[in-house]
Structure formats: structure tokens, C-alpha cells
Scaffold this active site. Structure first.
Site, short mmCIF file in Angstrom:
data_model
loop_
_atom_site.label_atom_id
_atom_site.label_comp_id
_atom_site.label_asym_id
_atom_site.label_seq_id
_atom_site.Cartn_x
_atom_site.Cartn_y
_atom_site.Cartn_z
CG HIS A 44 5.01 66.39 -37.60
ND1 HIS A 44 4.58 66.52 -38.89
CD2 HIS A 44 3.91 66.07 -36.87
CE1 HIS A 44 3.26 66.30 -38.95
NE2 HIS A 44 2.83 66.02 -37.74
N GLY A 74 -1.68 67.93 -30.98
CA GLY A 74 -0.28 68.31 -30.89
C GLY A 74 0.15 69.03 -32.14
CB CYS A 103 -1.46 64.79 -39.47
SG CYS A 103 -0.03 65.86 -39.39
CG LEU A 104 -3.40 70.03 -37.05
CD1 LEU A 104 -3.04 71.17 -36.13
CD2 LEU A 104 -4.90 69.87 -37.17
CG HIS A 150 1.31 62.27 -35.03
ND1 HIS A 150 0.43 61.72 -35.94
CD2 HIS A 150 1.48 63.57 -35.39
CE1 HIS A 150 0.09 62.66 -36.82
NE2 HIS A 150 0.70 63.80 -36.51
CD GLU A 151 2.13 66.35 -32.86
OE1 GLU A 151 2.74 67.05 -33.70
OE2 GLU A 151 0.94 66.03 -33.00
CD GLN A 166 2.33 69.50 -37.71
OE1 GLN A 166 2.43 69.33 -36.51
NE2 GLN A 166 1.24 69.18 -38.39
NI NI Z 1 0.84 65.72 -37.34
#
Ligand code: NI
Length: 152
Positions: free
Chosen positions: A126, A27, A80-81, A122-123, A32
Site C-alpha cells: 500500500h 492490517g 482489502c479494506l 500486503h500492507e 488507506q
Molecule cells: Ni489492503
């Protein structure tokens, strides 16, 4: 955000999917990639980063709202990216209801459990500036991917 079905939004979403796929992510949230809008995307088919994970429908979710269903929570490994190379064991609600709008302005309302519920939580975190390490309760279970999972 209230405008849907615009070239601007379509471009943002295309950029987000490119970034997510390039990193084999589950995701991504707009902040981000530096865009401060309440847009998340997610979706999992076969994902090398999460070999045990069940699939999650590919979804664009705008202005999302999450409500937990019950108090049950599970611990699960997350990456996480925005936190490259790391993994941590994170508590999340097991069952949630989430809603929001699609990129076409259609209402989305679903219940989700387990990995699907985890990805959405999680998403959406952000969007409020929350990264998963901030939710880890036992820091012994936070570290470099190659140390924690040498066989991956
Ligand atoms: Ni993330």
C-alpha cells in the site's frame, strides 16, 4: 518519516487501529486513511475475515523494508479494506525478513512466514500504491466475496 513518539504519530496510529478493528481487518496502511506516510499496522488474533489464519503479532511498523528469504511463494486469498467486498488469490513470498521502526523509534527486525509474511507484504505494498488485485496472476480467482465464499 523520522519523528517518533509524537502526539501526531500517536493520533495517526490510534485512528488506524480504530479503522482496522471497525472493519475486522488484519492490517492497515496510512495511505488507506489518506495519510501519505510510510506507516503500517497489522495484527491478527481471532479474525472472522480469516477463520483459518494463524495469529500475527500486533505491530506498528514505520519505514518498513522487506527482503524475501529464498524464492518460495504461495498463493493465498486476500481481501482489502480499500477493495471492499472482493477477494483474490495472490502470490506472495513464503518467507521474508522485515524491518522498520516502532512508534517509539525502536528498531524492529523479524523473520516471518506464511500468513504473517503475507500480511506484511500486503500492507507494505500500500505504501507504494500497489493493491492486491495488481498482483493476481489468474483473474478467474478474483471476485465478489459473497460469490466466491457463499458460506462465509
Ligand atoms: Ni489492503
Amino acid at each position: 518519516m523520522t519523528e517518533f513518539n509524537t502526539p501526531d504519530l500517536d493520533n495517526l496510529i490510534a485512528d488506524m487501529f480504530d479503522t482496522m478493528h471497525a472493519q475486522s481487518g488484519a492490517g492497515l496502511a496510512a495511505p488507506q486513511i489518506g495519510v501519505m506516510r510510510r506507516v503500517v499496522i497489522f495484527g491478527v488474533e481471532a479474525n472472522p475475515r480469516y477463520p483459518e489464519a494463524e495469529s500475527v503479532p500486533t505491530t506498528v511498523l514505520i519505514n518498513p523494508i522487506i527482503e524475501p528469504i529464498g524464492e518460495d511463494a504461495d498463493l493465498g486469498w486476500e481481501g482489502c479494506l480499500s477493495v471492499p467486498g472482493m477477494r483474490g488469490l495472490v502470490p506472495r513470498y513464503t518467507h521474508i525478513k522485515y524491518r522498520g521502526m516502532s512508534e517509539k523509534g525502536e528498531a524492529i527486525e523479524r523473520t516471518a512466514s506464511d500468513f504473517h509474511a503475507r500480511v506484511v507484504q500486503h500492507e507494505c505494498d500500500h505504501l507504494d500504491g500497489v493493491l492486491y488485485p495488481m498482483r493476481i496472476q489468474d483473474m478467474r480467482y478474483f471476485g465478489f466475496e459473497e460469490v466466491l465464499f457463499p458460506d462465509l
